[in-house]
Design a protein around this motif. Structure first.
Motif, PDB file in Angstrom:
ATOM      1  N   LYS A  94       0.836  -1.193   0.000  1.00 44.87           N
ATOM      2  CA  LYS A  94       0.000   0.000   0.000  1.00 44.87           C
ATOM      3  C   LYS A  94       0.879   1.256   0.000  1.00 44.87           C
ATOM      4  O   LYS A  94       1.984   1.256   0.553  1.00 44.87           O
ATOM      5  CB  LYS A  94      -0.912   0.022   1.234  1.00 44.87           C
ATOM      6  CG  LYS A  94      -1.790  -1.224   1.386  1.00 44.87           C
ATOM      7  CD  LYS A  94      -2.752  -1.385   0.230  1.00 44.87           C
ATOM      8  CE  LYS A  94      -3.642  -2.617   0.431  1.00 44.87           C
ATOM      9  NZ  LYS A  94      -4.523  -2.852  -0.736  1.00 44.87           N
ATOM     10  N   ILE A  95       0.373   2.319  -0.607  1.00 39.84           N
ATOM     11  CA  ILE A  95       1.053   3.608  -0.541  1.00 39.84           C
ATOM     12  C   ILE A  95       0.834   4.191   0.850  1.00 39.84           C
ATOM     13  O   ILE A  95      -0.298   4.270   1.322  1.00 39.84           O
ATOM     14  CB  ILE A  95       0.513   4.562  -1.623  1.00 39.84           C
ATOM     15  CG1 ILE A  95       0.781   3.972  -3.017  1.00 39.84           C
ATOM     16  CG2 ILE A  95       1.153   5.943  -1.506  1.00 39.84           C
ATOM     17  CD1 ILE A  95       0.120   4.736  -4.149  1.00 39.84           C
ATOM     18  N   LEU A  96       1.916   4.559   1.519  1.00 41.57           N
ATOM     19  CA  LEU A  96       1.831   5.048   2.902  1.00 41.57           C
ATOM     20  C   LEU A  96       1.976   6.563   2.948  1.00 41.57           C
ATOM     21  O   LEU A  96       2.875   7.133   2.314  1.00 41.57           O
ATOM     22  CB  LEU A  96       2.919   4.401   3.757  1.00 41.57           C
ATOM     23  CG  LEU A  96       2.892   2.868   3.850  1.00 41.57           C
ATOM     24  CD1 LEU A  96       4.041   2.376   4.717  1.00 41.57           C
ATOM     25  CD2 LEU A  96       1.559   2.374   4.400  1.00 41.57           C
ATOM     26  N   ARG A  97       1.109   7.200   3.699  1.00 42.00           N
ATOM     27  CA  ARG A  97       1.160   8.653   3.879  1.00 42.00           C
ATOM     28  C   ARG A  97       1.205   8.970   5.369  1.00 42.00           C
ATOM     29  O   ARG A  97       0.361   8.503   6.130  1.00 42.00           O
ATOM     30  CB  ARG A  97      -0.071   9.314   3.247  1.00 42.00           C
ATOM     31  CG  ARG A  97      -0.132   9.148   1.733  1.00 42.00           C
ATOM     32  CD  ARG A  97      -1.451   9.673   1.179  1.00 42.00           C
ATOM     33  NE  ARG A  97      -1.493   9.579  -0.257  1.00 42.00           N
ATOM     34  CZ  ARG A  97      -1.834   8.473  -0.936  1.00 42.00           C
ATOM     35  NH1 ARG A  97      -2.152   7.375  -0.265  1.00 42.00           N
ATOM     36  NH2 ARG A  97      -1.855   8.460  -2.248  1.00 42.00           N
ATOM     37  N   GLN A  98       2.171   9.758   5.772  1.00 46.93           N
ATOM     38  CA  GLN A  98       2.276  10.150   7.167  1.00 46.93           C
ATOM     39  C   GLN A  98       1.291  11.278   7.475  1.00 46.93           C
ATOM     40  O   GLN A  98       0.789  11.958   6.571  1.00 46.93           O
ATOM     41  CB  GLN A  98       3.697  10.626   7.470  1.00 46.93           C
ATOM     42  CG  GLN A  98       4.743   9.521   7.402  1.00 46.93           C
ATOM     43  CD  GLN A  98       6.123  10.028   7.749  1.00 46.93           C
ATOM     44  OE1 GLN A  98       6.365  11.237   7.754  1.00 46.93           O
ATOM     45  NE2 GLN A  98       7.038   9.121   8.040  1.00 46.93           N
ATOM     46  N   GLU A  99       1.022  11.459   8.754  1.00 50.01           N
ATOM     47  CA  GLU A  99       0.177  12.571   9.188  1.00 50.01           C
ATOM     48  C   GLU A  99       0.875  13.903   8.871  1.00 50.01           C
ATOM     49  O   GLU A  99       2.098  14.011   8.946  1.00 50.01           O
ATOM     50  CB  GLU A  99      -0.084  12.480  10.693  1.00 50.01           C
ATOM     51  CG  GLU A  99      -0.943  11.288  11.109  1.00 50.01           C
ATOM     52  CD  GLU A  99      -2.386  11.424  10.666  1.00 50.01           C
ATOM     53  OE1 GLU A  99      -2.862  12.585  10.551  1.00 50.01           O
ATOM     54  OE2 GLU A  99      -3.029  10.391  10.429  1.00 50.01           O
ATOM     55  N   PHE A 100       0.076  14.922   8.532  1.00 46.54           N
ATOM     56  CA  PHE A 100       0.647  16.245   8.272  1.00 46.54           C
ATOM     57  C   PHE A 100       1.193  16.849   9.566  1.00 46.54           C
ATOM     58  O   PHE A 100       0.655  16.631  10.645  1.00 46.54           O
ATOM     59  CB  PHE A 100      -0.416  17.185   7.693  1.00 46.54           C
ATOM     60  CG  PHE A 100      -0.589  17.055   6.204  1.00 46.54           C
ATOM     61  CD1 PHE A 100       0.347  17.613   5.328  1.00 46.54           C
ATOM     62  CD2 PHE A 100      -1.689  16.390   5.666  1.00 46.54           C
ATOM     63  CE1 PHE A 100       0.189  17.502   3.961  1.00 46.54           C
ATOM     64  CE2 PHE A 100      -1.850  16.272   4.301  1.00 46.54           C
ATOM     65  CZ  PHE A 100      -0.910  16.833   3.435  1.00 46.54           C
ATOM     66  N   GLU A 101       2.268  17.609   9.433  1.00 42.25           N
ATOM     67  CA  GLU A 101       2.809  18.371  10.559  1.00 42.25           C
ATOM     68  C   GLU A 101       3.208  19.756  10.057  1.00 42.25           C
ATOM     69  O   GLU A 101       3.404  19.961   8.850  1.00 42.25           O
ATOM     70  CB  GLU A 101       4.016  17.660  11.168  1.00 42.25           C
ATOM     71  CG  GLU A 101       5.169  17.465  10.198  1.00 42.25           C
ATOM     72  CD  GLU A 101       6.326  16.696  10.813  1.00 42.25           C
ATOM     73  OE1 GLU A 101       7.346  17.349  11.132  1.00 42.25           O
ATOM     74  OE2 GLU A 101       6.193  15.465  10.985  1.00 42.25           O
ATOM     75  N   ASP A 102       3.292  20.709  10.947  1.00 40.63           N
ATOM     76  CA  ASP A 102       3.668  22.075  10.580  1.00 40.63           C
ATOM     77  C   ASP A 102       5.169  22.154  10.318  1.00 40.63           C
ATOM     78  O   ASP A 102       5.969  21.568  11.049  1.00 40.63           O
ATOM     79  CB  ASP A 102       3.294  23.056  11.700  1.00 40.63           C
ATOM     80  CG  ASP A 102       1.784  23.133  11.911  1.00 40.63           C
ATOM     81  OD1 ASP A 102       1.047  23.000  10.915  1.00 40.63           O
ATOM     82  OD2 ASP A 102       1.356  23.310  13.065  1.00 40.63           O
TER      83      ASP A 102
END
Length: 251
Positions: free
Chosen positions: A132-140
């Motif tokens: 699966k394509i993995l995406r991390q949580e957004f951060e500032d």
């Protein structure tokens, strides 16, 4: 790429060594598990770390008249999974030629066909639970005075070494460009030294518009059969097309 079919059951494929073509690029990496970096071959010398990345195809849409002229089997047609009429081209063309030359037997092709038909939907690479394509949580993240939202997207990459050759297949899974969903993309990768007189490139830069020659014969056609087989495992759409191609070849 320019294909030249010669008489003694060999195929010569011309590989552009200077300009990064749509389907062919020269790259380098110091070891198998390193990421390939494009090479500017007019200014950088070839080394043993250089290899050719070829996004090899297996069909052509018959409406693409210019490309259709490049295949020897423009009359060998089938309806693809996308509903378009296609003809044998490139990889499927090579398989067909070696089948006609009786280097690939009908038994070989039937065994290959049984394997392709036996793959279950959940076993296709596009459906594999670990790919699966993995995406991390957004951060500032603040850069140059701009307040960004930052994340990382990680794409699965599979590397497969073909037989005893220094030839590999790379499969990377990315989002489809014109539709929803994901799409496995297959690349054939082989060292610069696999070209005819390949060792002569080492230590020098490429000449203007220089072409290298890859010869396909009975000694390495199994590499291309293996790549053809891999295509049938990528997705249901690929599997459908490979089955139709095998039917065309056997007719």
């Amino acid at each position: 790429m320019i294909k030249r079919i010669i008489e003694n059951e060999k195929i010569e494929v011309s590989i552009p060594l200077t300009k990064g073509a749509e389907k062919v690029r020269i790259k380098k990496r110091p070891m198998l598990n390193a990421y390939g970096i494009p090479v500017a071959t007019k200014t950088e010398t070839f080394s043993n770390a250089c290899y050719i990345e070829w996004q090899i195809g297996y069909d052509v849409i018959t409406k693409d008249h210019d490309k259709l002229l490049l295949t020897r089997f423009h009359d060998k047609r089938f309806i693809g999974a996308n509903g378009l009429e296609k003809a044998l081209y490139e990889l499927s063309e090579y398989i067909k030629l070696f089948y006609d030359w009786k280097i690939i037997s009908e038994g070989d092709l039937s065994e290959f066909e049984d394997y392709i038909k036996g793959i279950q939907e959940e076993d296709f690479i596009e459906n594999h639970k670990d790919l699966k394509i993995l995406r991390q949580e957004f951060e500032d993240k603040k850069i140059n005075g701009f307040d960004f939202l930052f994340t990382r997207v990680m794409y699965p990459l599979l590397v497969y070494k073909v037989g005893n050759f220094e030839i590999m297949s790379e499969i990377i899974i990315k989002e489809k460009q014109r539709a929803r969903g994901i799409m496995p993309m297959l690349y054939l990768c082989f060292p610069i030294t696999e070209l005819d007189n390949g060792s002569s490139y080492i230590g020098r830069t490429a000449k203007t518009k220089e072409l290298g020659t890859l010869t396909i014969d009975k000694n390495n056609i199994n590499v291309f059969i293996e790549i053809f087989k891999l295509f049938g495992t990528l997705s249901q759409a690929h599997n459908h097309d490979i089955q139709k191609i095998i039917e065309c070849i056997k007719k």
